[in-house]
Design an enzyme around this catalytic site. Structure first.
Site, short mmCIF file in Angstrom:
data_model
loop_
_atom_site.label_atom_id
_atom_site.label_comp_id
_atom_site.label_asym_id
_atom_site.label_seq_id
_atom_site.Cartn_x
_atom_site.Cartn_y
_atom_site.Cartn_z
N ASN A 1 43.19 43.42 47.53
CA ASN A 1 41.86 43.69 48.09
C ASN A 1 41.70 42.76 49.29
OD1 ASN A 1 39.17 43.95 48.70
ND2 ASN A 1 38.43 43.05 46.77
N GLU B 151 31.41 41.10 44.39
CA GLU B 151 30.75 40.83 45.68
C GLU B 151 29.81 41.97 46.07
OE1 GLU B 151 34.42 39.99 47.72
OE2 GLU B 151 34.62 38.19 46.50
N SER C 68 41.94 34.38 41.82
CA SER C 68 42.85 33.29 42.15
C SER C 68 44.28 33.49 41.66
CB SER C 68 42.29 31.95 41.65
OG SER C 68 41.07 31.64 42.32
N GLY D 110 38.34 33.45 44.38
CA GLY D 110 38.37 32.64 45.59
C GLY D 110 38.15 31.16 45.36
N HIS E 80 32.94 45.84 42.54
CA HIS E 80 33.42 44.46 42.75
C HIS E 80 32.23 43.51 42.66
CE1 HIS E 80 35.11 40.90 44.57
NE2 HIS E 80 36.30 41.41 44.31
N LYS F 16 39.27 42.66 51.28
CA LYS F 16 37.86 42.32 51.54
C LYS F 16 37.58 42.50 53.04
CE LYS F 16 37.99 39.44 47.47
NZ LYS F 16 37.45 38.29 46.73
N GLY G 243 42.98 39.00 45.91
CA GLY G 243 42.25 38.87 47.16
C GLY G 243 43.06 38.11 48.19
N GLY G 244 42.76 36.80 48.32
CA GLY G 244 43.37 35.98 49.37
C GLY G 244 44.88 36.07 49.45
N GLU H 285 37.65 40.58 36.44
CA GLU H 285 37.62 39.50 37.43
C GLU H 285 36.46 38.55 37.10
OE1 GLU H 285 39.61 40.77 41.38
OE2 GLU H 285 37.53 41.42 41.46
#
Ligand code: 13P
Length: 243
Positions: free
Chosen positions: A9, A91, A203, A165, A89, A11, A224-225, A159
């Site tokens: 993802n 967010e 993470s 994150g 999600h 984002k 994500g990251g 999640e």
């Protein structure tokens, strides 16, 4: 065993110059025995047509079309080559006030467009500390996962909000407890609940992926990251391929 899925993802990250990361991944994992999905920002989806990886959106509107300025329908995502869309999600739930009912409606829109919904859920830190994690998960599953969910049209992503994150990851026992709970819920509600994929997200990186993928009922990851760079995501994909 459900077919494994490594999902990235991006984002609100990524410009056209970053599409080379997707090309690199596709080349490196051309013969992968698992599914690999990238969900880039919507403006990049059409440019991904032709890649061997699966491409998905990060959100969709419940309606097919209409007066909803700035929104994107699942049909539009499918039209430019997306085969998945992330719904619910955390967010989106926190930034845009999305309720379980809205998430279910968005997931149904994905089904109607012929694409798979990756339905996200997870507890906040306050909920975990209050000992309500499993009841929060139960409420989210009941409210966000439509009755028409099948193994083809639905992936669940657990999640924990506090792990997204932050570099904080639940213990493997904590992941195991929630994934077993989700599996039991899916088995109770759906004929093919034992084959529905359940991803862990929050993470995940190359150094912790193998441990997480060894947990029962973890069928992949939503990353994500560490999905933004081909080298980082490739380490996670390789760990899932080996699991
Ligand atoms: P991170 O991997 O950056 O923690 O993000 C997880 C996530 O929210 C994926 O949807």
């Amino acid at each position: 065993m459900p077919r494994k899925l490594a999902a990235g993802n991006w984002k609100m990250n990524g410009l056209r110059a970053n599409l080379t990361e997707i090309e690199t991944l596709a080349e490196r994992h051309a013969d992968s025995p698992i599914d690999i999905l990238i969900c880039p920002p919507a403006p990049l989806i059409a440019a991904c047509q032709g890649t061997l990886l699966d491409i998905g959106g990060q959100d969709c509107h419940p309606a097919t079309s209409g007066a909803h300025t700035g929104d994107i329908s699942a049909q539009m995502l499918a039209d430019v080559g997306a085969t998945y869309v992330i719904t619910g999600h955390s967010e989106r739930r926190s930034d845009h006030g999305e309720t379980d009912a809205i998430v279910a409606a968005k997931s149904e829109a994905a089904y109607a467009a012929g694409i798979t919904a990756v339905i996200c859920l997870g507890e906040t830190l306050a909920e975990r500390e209050a000992g309500t994690t499993l009841s929060v998960i139960d409420t989210q599953l009941t409210g966000s996962v439509p009755a028409t969910a099948t193994v083809q049209n639905t992936v669940i992503a657990y999640e924990p909000v506090w792990a997204i994150g932050t570099g904080k990851v639940p213990t493997l026992d904590q992941i195991a407890e929630v994934h077993a709970y989700i599996r039991a819920h899916l088995n109770a509600r759906f004929d093919d609940g034992n084959k529905m994929r359940i991803l862990y997200g929050g993470s995940v990186k190359g150094s912790n992926a193998a441990g997480i993928f060894g947990v029962p009922h973890v069928d992949g990851a939503l990353v994500g990251g560490a999905s933004l760079k081909a080298d980082d995501f490739s380490e996670i994909i390789t760990a899932l391929e080996a699991s």
